[in-house]
Design a protein around this motif. Structure first.
Motif, PDB file in Angstrom:
ATOM      1  N   GLU A 227       0.831  -1.205   0.000  1.00  0.00           N
ATOM      2  CA  GLU A 227       0.000   0.000   0.000  1.00  0.00           C
ATOM      3  C   GLU A 227       0.868   1.259   0.000  1.00  0.00           C
ATOM      4  O   GLU A 227       1.983   1.284   0.544  1.00  0.00           O
ATOM      5  CB  GLU A 227      -0.938   0.021   1.214  1.00  0.00           C
ATOM      6  N   THR A 228       0.347   2.316  -0.628  1.00  0.00           N
ATOM      7  CA  THR A 228       0.976   3.628  -0.598  1.00  0.00           C
ATOM      8  C   THR A 228      -0.122   4.665  -0.435  1.00  0.00           C
ATOM      9  O   THR A 228      -1.239   4.495  -0.930  1.00  0.00           O
ATOM     10  CB  THR A 228       1.772   3.931  -1.887  1.00  0.00           C
ATOM     11  N   TYR A 229       0.201   5.742   0.256  1.00  0.00           N
ATOM     12  CA  TYR A 229      -0.742   6.854   0.378  1.00  0.00           C
ATOM     13  C   TYR A 229       0.036   8.121   0.703  1.00  0.00           C
ATOM     14  O   TYR A 229       1.098   8.073   1.328  1.00  0.00           O
ATOM     15  CB  TYR A 229      -1.817   6.580   1.439  1.00  0.00           C
ATOM     16  N   SER A 230      -0.496   9.252   0.243  1.00  0.00           N
ATOM     17  CA  SER A 230       0.187  10.522   0.452  1.00  0.00           C
ATOM     18  C   SER A 230      -0.775  11.668   0.200  1.00  0.00           C
ATOM     19  O   SER A 230      -1.770  11.515  -0.517  1.00  0.00           O
ATOM     20  CB  SER A 230       1.392  10.640  -0.493  1.00  0.00           C
ATOM     21  N   SER A 231      -0.452  12.825   0.779  1.00  0.00           N
ATOM     22  CA  SER A 231      -1.212  14.047   0.515  1.00  0.00           C
ATOM     23  C   SER A 231      -0.323  15.117  -0.128  1.00  0.00           C
ATOM     24  O   SER A 231      -0.734  16.262  -0.254  1.00  0.00           O
ATOM     25  CB  SER A 231      -1.814  14.591   1.823  1.00  0.00           C
ATOM     26  N   ARG A 232       0.889  14.727  -0.528  1.00  0.00           N
ATOM     27  CA  ARG A 232       1.820  15.656  -1.172  1.00  0.00           C
ATOM     28  C   ARG A 232       1.913  15.363  -2.655  1.00  0.00           C
ATOM     29  O   ARG A 232       2.224  14.234  -3.066  1.00  0.00           O
ATOM     30  CB  ARG A 232       3.205  15.547  -0.533  1.00  0.00           C
ATOM     31  N   ARG A 233       1.655  16.372  -3.464  1.00  0.00           N
ATOM     32  CA  ARG A 233       1.615  16.157  -4.911  1.00  0.00           C
ATOM     33  C   ARG A 233       2.945  15.676  -5.470  1.00  0.00           C
ATOM     34  O   ARG A 233       2.975  14.840  -6.379  1.00  0.00           O
ATOM     35  CB  ARG A 233       1.175  17.438  -5.621  1.00  0.00           C
ATOM     36  N   ASP A 234       4.067  16.201  -4.948  1.00  0.00           N
ATOM     37  CA  ASP A 234       5.359  15.781  -5.470  1.00  0.00           C
ATOM     38  C   ASP A 234       5.622  14.307  -5.163  1.00  0.00           C
ATOM     39  O   ASP A 234       6.188  13.583  -5.987  1.00  0.00           O
ATOM     40  CB  ASP A 234       6.479  16.661  -4.910  1.00  0.00           C
ATOM     41  N   GLU A 235       5.211  13.854  -3.984  1.00  0.00           N
ATOM     42  CA  GLU A 235       5.366  12.444  -3.634  1.00  0.00           C
ATOM     43  C   GLU A 235       4.469  11.566  -4.499  1.00  0.00           C
ATOM     44  O   GLU A 235       4.896  10.499  -4.975  1.00  0.00           O
ATOM     45  CB  GLU A 235       5.022  12.219  -2.163  1.00  0.00           C
ATOM     46  N   ILE A 236       3.228  12.011  -4.683  1.00  0.00           N
ATOM     47  CA  ILE A 236       2.271  11.226  -5.472  1.00  0.00           C
ATOM     48  C   ILE A 236       2.775  11.044  -6.900  1.00  0.00           C
ATOM     49  O   ILE A 236       2.727   9.951  -7.471  1.00  0.00           O
ATOM     50  CB  ILE A 236       0.889  11.906  -5.476  1.00  0.00           C
ATOM     51  N   ASP A 237       3.288  12.114  -7.474  1.00  0.00           N
ATOM     52  CA  ASP A 237       3.745  12.089  -8.855  1.00  0.00           C
ATOM     53  C   ASP A 237       4.874  11.079  -9.070  1.00  0.00           C
ATOM     54  O   ASP A 237       5.012  10.500 -10.157  1.00  0.00           O
ATOM     55  CB  ASP A 237       4.220  13.494  -9.255  1.00  0.00           C
ATOM     56  N   ALA A 238       5.664  10.828  -8.011  1.00  0.00           N
ATOM     57  CA  ALA A 238       6.808   9.926  -8.126  1.00  0.00           C
ATOM     58  C   ALA A 238       6.458   8.474  -7.847  1.00  0.00           C
ATOM     59  O   ALA A 238       7.267   7.579  -8.109  1.00  0.00           O
ATOM     60  CB  ALA A 238       7.911  10.379  -7.169  1.00  0.00           C
ATOM     61  N   LEU A 239       5.263   8.214  -7.329  1.00  0.00           N
ATOM     62  CA  LEU A 239       4.878   6.842  -6.983  1.00  0.00           C
ATOM     63  C   LEU A 239       4.519   6.041  -8.234  1.00  0.00           C
ATOM     64  O   LEU A 239       3.993   6.599  -9.211  1.00  0.00           O
ATOM     65  CB  LEU A 239       3.665   6.860  -6.039  1.00  0.00           C
ATOM     66  N   PRO A 240       4.783   4.736  -8.228  1.00  0.00           N
ATOM     67  CA  PRO A 240       4.339   3.912  -9.366  1.00  0.00           C
ATOM     68  C   PRO A 240       2.823   3.861  -9.422  1.00  0.00           C
ATOM     69  O   PRO A 240       2.153   3.903  -8.382  1.00  0.00           O
ATOM     70  CB  PRO A 240       4.936   2.534  -9.055  1.00  0.00           C
ATOM     71  N   GLU A 241       2.275   3.778 -10.629  1.00  0.00           N
ATOM     72  CA  GLU A 241       0.830   3.718 -10.769  1.00  0.00           C
ATOM     73  C   GLU A 241       0.325   2.324 -10.403  1.00  0.00           C
ATOM     74  O   GLU A 241       1.043   1.329 -10.553  1.00  0.00           O
ATOM     75  CB  GLU A 241       0.414   4.080 -12.195  1.00  0.00           C
ATOM     76  N   ALA A 242      -0.903   2.254  -9.929  1.00  0.00           N
ATOM     77  CA  ALA A 242      -1.495   0.981  -9.513  1.00  0.00           C
ATOM     78  C   ALA A 242      -2.955   0.951  -9.914  1.00  0.00           C
ATOM     79  O   ALA A 242      -3.640   1.978  -9.926  1.00  0.00           O
ATOM     80  CB  ALA A 242      -1.359   0.796  -8.004  1.00  0.00           C
ATOM     81  N   TYR A 243      -3.449  -0.235 -10.234  1.00  0.00           N
ATOM     82  CA  TYR A 243      -4.848  -0.382 -10.654  1.00  0.00           C
ATOM     83  C   TYR A 243      -5.800  -0.025  -9.512  1.00  0.00           C
ATOM     84  O   TYR A 243      -6.754   0.739  -9.700  1.00  0.00           O
ATOM     85  CB  TYR A 243      -5.092  -1.816 -11.123  1.00  0.00           C
ATOM     86  N   LEU A 244      -5.556  -0.570  -8.307  1.00  0.00           N
ATOM     87  CA  LEU A 244      -6.416  -0.286  -7.156  1.00  0.00           C
ATOM     88  C   LEU A 244      -5.958   1.016  -6.517  1.00  0.00           C
ATOM     89  O   LEU A 244      -5.229   1.036  -5.525  1.00  0.00           O
ATOM     90  CB  LEU A 244      -6.359  -1.440  -6.146  1.00  0.00           C
ATOM     91  N   SER A 245      -6.357   2.132  -7.109  1.00  0.00           N
ATOM     92  CA  SER A 245      -5.875   3.432  -6.655  1.00  0.00           C
ATOM     93  C   SER A 245      -6.981   4.468  -6.757  1.00  0.00           C
ATOM     94  O   SER A 245      -7.969   4.278  -7.461  1.00  0.00           O
ATOM     95  CB  SER A 245      -4.672   3.857  -7.493  1.00  0.00           C
ATOM     96  N   MET A 246      -6.762   5.584  -6.068  1.00  0.00           N
ATOM     97  CA  MET A 246      -7.748   6.668  -6.103  1.00  0.00           C
ATOM     98  C   MET A 246      -7.123   7.988  -5.694  1.00  0.00           C
ATOM     99  O   MET A 246      -6.108   8.021  -4.975  1.00  0.00           O
ATOM    100  CB  MET A 246      -8.935   6.352  -5.182  1.00  0.00           C
ATOM    101  N   LEU A 247      -7.709   9.064  -6.177  1.00  0.00           N
ATOM    102  CA  LEU A 247      -7.389  10.413  -5.746  1.00  0.00           C
ATOM    103  C   LEU A 247      -8.636  11.006  -5.087  1.00  0.00           C
ATOM    104  O   LEU A 247      -9.727  10.953  -5.667  1.00  0.00           O
ATOM    105  CB  LEU A 247      -7.005  11.295  -6.936  1.00  0.00           C
ATOM    106  N   ALA A 248      -8.480  11.551  -3.891  1.00  0.00           N
ATOM    107  CA  ALA A 248      -9.558  12.300  -3.244  1.00  0.00           C
ATOM    108  C   ALA A 248      -9.177  13.776  -3.310  1.00  0.00           C
ATOM    109  O   ALA A 248      -8.113  14.169  -2.800  1.00  0.00           O
ATOM    110  CB  ALA A 248      -9.764  11.856  -1.808  1.00  0.00           C
ATOM    111  N   VAL A 249     -10.009  14.576  -3.952  1.00  0.00           N
ATOM    112  CA  VAL A 249      -9.704  15.995  -4.188  1.00  0.00           C
ATOM    113  C   VAL A 249     -10.694  16.833  -3.408  1.00  0.00           C
ATOM    114  O   VAL A 249     -11.908  16.757  -3.624  1.00  0.00           O
ATOM    115  CB  VAL A 249      -9.777  16.337  -5.694  1.00  0.00           C
ATOM    116  N   LYS A 250     -10.163  17.662  -2.497  1.00  0.00           N
ATOM    117  CA  LYS A 250     -10.994  18.531  -1.674  1.00  0.00           C
ATOM    118  C   LYS A 250     -10.889  19.961  -2.168  1.00  0.00           C
ATOM    119  O   LYS A 250      -9.794  20.461  -2.412  1.00  0.00           O
ATOM    120  CB  LYS A 250     -10.571  18.456  -0.197  1.00  0.00           C
ATOM    121  N   LYS A 251     -12.059  20.588  -2.334  1.00  0.00           N
ATOM    122  CA  LYS A 251     -12.062  21.980  -2.803  1.00  0.00           C
ATOM    123  C   LYS A 251     -13.094  22.766  -2.007  1.00  0.00           C
ATOM    124  O   LYS A 251     -14.187  22.278  -1.761  1.00  0.00           O
ATOM    125  CB  LYS A 251     -12.397  22.025  -4.289  1.00  0.00           C
TER     126      LYS A 251
END
Length: 231
Positions: free
Chosen positions: A207-231
């Motif tokens: 498992e991987t999780y993060s709230s930092r965009r720079d960290e997220i961008d560097a993570l390998p992509e995965a099928y079981l994944s999601m982005l939660a966007v708060k505005k």
């Protein structure tokens, strides 16, 4: 002969400890457990969760489904599996179909249940809900998904047209599901003020999780994944 009971059982996001007591009791009592076969490995995520649960004696049968763009082909495969399960139910066997997450939310189980009810309008069935992946993401990050009058939206990421930013209403959290191959494009399209939570393979060893965009961008992509966007 009395017909068997069909159960649709949610296993949660992948952590066996997030399987509910009711789901465990049902799975300990049925004769056959059906799951979606993995396309990436010999054992599906569902199969791994089942293997980690105590007291399961049922035979585990992993079914292959198609992700063809031809809906007729996809429904025909579902109907074929439903017929096989229906035959077991007709012989009196209690059967469960397990789903990662919740069986009534973006799940093969809902299609399978519909097909079974066409075969037997009097089908005896019970649905056991499961913990959703976005709830697990919020718990991992320690961030509420929504509060007070905020709106929670669940959107499959593949429904967003190529090159377009997702719609993000004010005072809302939008969960973009299965961001495999679209994650970084979505990140680039988001407004800079939006807060982002990302999670992949939650509850699993990788498992991987993060709230930092720079960290997220560097993570390998995965099928079981999601982005939660708060505005």
């Amino acid at each position: 002969m009395k017909k068997g009971m069909f159960y649709g059982v949610g296993l949660g996001p992948g952590d066996p400890e997030l399987v509910t007591l009711k789901a465990l009791r049902v799975l300990q009592g049925v004769g056959r457990i059906y799951a979606v076969a993995s396309r990436q490995s010999d054992r599906s995520v569902s199969g791994a969760v089942i293997a980690a649960l105590p007291g399961i004696t049922a035979e585990l049968i992993e079914l292959e489904f198609t992700m063809s763009t031809d809906w007729g082909e996809r429904l025909a495969r579902i109907d074929a599996h439903a017929s096989a399960i229906h035959a077991e139910l007709a012989c009196g066997a209690d059967c469960a179909f397990v789903s990662i997450g919740d069986p009534m939310t973006y799940s093969t189980c809902s299609y399978l249940l519909r097909s079974l009810r066409r075969l037997d309008p009097g089908l005896a069935f019970e649905i056991v809900p499961g913990v959703n992946s976005w709830s697990a993401l919020a718990a991992k990050c320690g961030e509420p998904l929504c509060e007070d009058r905020e709106i929670l939206r669940i959107v499959p990421s593949y429904s967003i047209a190529e090159g377009k930013a997702p719609e993000l209403p004010e005072c809302s959290t939008t969960v973009l599901l299965k961001t495999y191959r679209t994650r970084n494009r979505l990140l680039e399209a988001l407004p800079p003020e939006a807060r982002v939570l990302y999670g992949a393979n939650l509850g699993l060893d990788n498992e991987t999780y993060s709230s930092r965009r720079d960290e997220i961008d560097a993570l390998p992509e995965a099928y079981l994944s999601m982005l939660a966007v708060k505005k």
